[in-house]
Enzyme design. Sequence first.
Site, PDB file in Angstrom:
ATOM      1  N   SER A 161      -7.722   1.239  -5.606  1.00 19.17           N
ATOM      2  CA  SER A 161      -7.145   2.089  -4.592  1.00 19.17           C
ATOM      3  C   SER A 161      -5.837   2.289  -4.778  1.00 19.17           C
ATOM      4  CB  SER A 161      -7.455   1.413  -3.227  1.00 19.17           C
ATOM      5  OG  SER A 161      -6.973   0.313  -2.738  1.00 19.17           O
ATOM      6  N   LYS A 184      -2.342  -1.646   1.038  1.00 22.63           N
ATOM      7  CA  LYS A 184      -2.026  -0.304   0.996  1.00 22.63           C
ATOM      8  C   LYS A 184      -0.540   0.009   1.304  1.00 22.63           C
ATOM      9  CE  LYS A 184      -6.498   0.239   1.125  1.00 22.63           C
ATOM     10  NZ  LYS A 184      -7.383   0.822   0.026  1.00 22.63           N
TER      11      LYS A 184
END
EC number: 3.4.21.89
Length: 278
Positions: free
Chosen positions: A42, A119
């Site tokens: 990701s 993230k």
Amino acid sequence: MTAKATVGSSILETVKTIVYALLIAGVFRTLFFQPFWIPSGSMKETLLIGDFLFVNKMAYGYSSASCPSLKFPGLGVDIDSSDICGFLDGDNSRILASEPERGDVVVFRHPVNQNDFIKRLVGMPGDKIQVKNGVLHINGAAVALQDAGDFEEIMAPQGPAGSYPLCENAPVGEGAVCKKSRQIETLPGGSQHVVLNIGNQGMDHTGVYQVPDGHYFFMGDNRDNSSDSRLPQSAGGGGFVPFENLIGRADRIMFSSAGRSMLFFWTWRGDRFFKGIE
């Protein structure tokens, strides 16, 4: 002293040494740095599957999320961080708190399933976030994007899970080159990083997210392959992440292995050892 007493004393000293070492390691991990393996794609290309890094837990101060969770289902051990550091719970606050900066790569504790996510912080408290045609908009303005060619990798199983990458040039056979569009994104404040795109996806077109006070909005750099704040927490995404759920900032990759085990030395990525994270 008898031989039996000597052996008993030696065993006791060994046990004490192990206990002290575990206590020191626990304090070090709780207060300073937490190891973290990258399990998914990701955050490509900033972070690759198999990157190993230490999370700087001093960067934002401490909360109940600062303590590690101990989960060993096979042994019946399921201790949440709040079970250890619940005394730090306090109305979405932290001690020795410092505000994160837009563009930081952050490890945070998922508010629902308690898993650790990593993230990039793109939305600050009070911001309005929207993605239009794959372009991030912050408070109504599109972020600057500069084309930077393609990101290429081999279509092959990656990491311990053996997952395959998603490709913009799909279908791609095993062993062939998998490509994604690569751009340099500049956030308000000047932070720059690479983002990847695979194609026209549902999450390339969102409504407006109003970030609440005391919360943050996170996105993966691999924009079309990331469960992040664009998805509600009930659907496995990050949603709006409370300040108290931040664990720390990722600053540097220490080690990286492209194989299914760190012991496979022939899969080590020598160019990523001690690499700074942008």
